[in-house]
Design a protein around this motif. Structure first.
Motif, PDB file in Angstrom:
ATOM      1  N   VAL A  74       0.860  -1.184   0.000  1.00 54.79           N
ATOM      2  CA  VAL A  74       0.000   0.000   0.000  1.00 54.79           C
ATOM      3  C   VAL A  74       0.894   1.231   0.000  1.00 54.79           C
ATOM      4  CG1 VAL A  74      -1.612   1.373   1.381  1.00 54.79           C
ATOM      5  CG2 VAL A  74      -1.947  -1.108   1.167  1.00 54.79           C
ATOM      6  N   THR A 173      -5.894  -0.520   5.243  1.00 55.91           N
ATOM      7  CA  THR A 173      -4.659  -1.236   4.955  1.00 55.91           C
ATOM      8  C   THR A 173      -4.713  -2.668   5.479  1.00 55.91           C
ATOM      9  OG1 THR A 173      -3.330   0.794   4.971  1.00 55.91           O
ATOM     10  CG2 THR A 173      -2.170  -1.281   5.405  1.00 55.91           C
ATOM     11  N   PRO A 184       1.449  -5.708   7.423  1.00 61.60           N
ATOM     12  CA  PRO A 184       1.658  -4.274   7.154  1.00 61.60           C
ATOM     13  C   PRO A 184       2.991  -3.756   7.682  1.00 61.60           C
ATOM     14  CG  PRO A 184      -0.517  -4.675   8.099  1.00 61.60           C
ATOM     15  CD  PRO A 184       0.261  -5.941   8.258  1.00 61.60           C
ATOM     16  N   LEU A 210       3.680  -1.131   3.760  1.00 55.21           N
ATOM     17  CA  LEU A 210       2.911   0.115   3.897  1.00 55.21           C
ATOM     18  C   LEU A 210       3.916   1.246   3.741  1.00 55.21           C
ATOM     19  CD1 LEU A 210       0.428   1.824   4.441  1.00 55.21           C
ATOM     20  CD2 LEU A 210       0.841   1.554   6.888  1.00 55.21           C
TER      21      LEU A 210
END
Length: 244
Positions: A74, A173, A184, A210
């Motif tokens: 992400v 997320t 993450p 992330l």
């Protein structure tokens, strides 16, 4: 009609409806329907406002969405737009961003997969299905196998970042990366597809799962203040996935 604003993580979690899909083995075959096994760290899907709420039903036609095999990372952005908006005006702001990207930049759609306002409301951005690995146009060189989440506002050094916003980014997320059982807090190897990015085309680089926009592109986005919050967002997203 005014959109209700989510005050923070408690509201995000309280409003979540988590449905496990099913695999159908045939149409009218009479065979039992097998439940799709849940992934080990599958976080609940947070409430997401569909793009029809900000784009309307008379949107111009566009090419079909493009897809990757999965979402492995992400990228977090800020939209570099004013911060002092009423959250009920968020759809109008997103329409303005859409008009700029599809007009002056001549893109086929808004580049971000999702947008989050300062009240924590999550909006569907780019078309193609929120639960699918839609190829976005948000981080030049690293649009493949990633999702772009844009925070509505400008979060340069010293600018307060609303807790409701970061909580919503963490919840989104956790869900998106949970669909590929991705931590993450981890790292992933991604290959640049464009030499205008921070890395020459064809270069494979280890990036956070992330990441901030500046991790993949030479920019100050998502702003120093929001970038400082990324470690805490990673930790919260991991907890929402049930990771210790």
């Amino acid at each position: 009609m005014l959109l209700a604003c989510l005050p923070g993580l408690a509201a995000v979690l309280a409003l979540v409806l988590c449905a496990i899909g099913v695999d159908r083995t045939g149409h009218g075959s009479g065979r039992p329907v097998a439940a799709r096994p849940a992934l080990p760290h599958q976080a609940p899907r947070p409430p997401i406002v569909p793009r029809t709420r900000w784009l309307g039903k008379d949107a111009p036609s566009q090419p079909p969405a493009r897809y990757d095999d999965e979402v492995a990372a992400v990228f977090v952005h800020h939209t570099d737009s004013p911060n002092g908006y009423d959250c009920a005006d968020a759809p109008r702001i997103i329409r303005y961003l859409y008009a700029g990207q599809t007009g002056a930049k001549d893109w086929d759609d808004i580049g971000y997969n999702f947008l989050v306002d300062r009240c924590g409301t999550i909006y569907e951005g780019r078309a193609g299905g929120v639960d699918r690995p839609v190829t976005g146009a948000h981080t030049q060189g690293f649009n493949h196998r990633t999702t772009g989440i844009a925070a509505l506002g400008t979060f340069t050094a010293g600018v307060p970042v609303p807790q409701a916003m970061t909580d919503a980014i963490a919840a989104l997320t956790a869900w998106k990366l949970g669909l590929s059982d991705t931590d993450p807090r981890g790292s992933v190897r991604l290959t640049s597809s464009n030499s205008l990015s921070r890395y020459a085309s064809g270069t494979t680089i280890l990036l956070p799962t992330l990441a901030g926009h500046s991790d993949g592109y030479m920019t100050s986005c998502p702003g120093a203040a929001l970038a400082e919050r990324l470690p805490a967002i990673r930790e919260l997203a991991a907890r929402l996935q049930g990771r210790s």
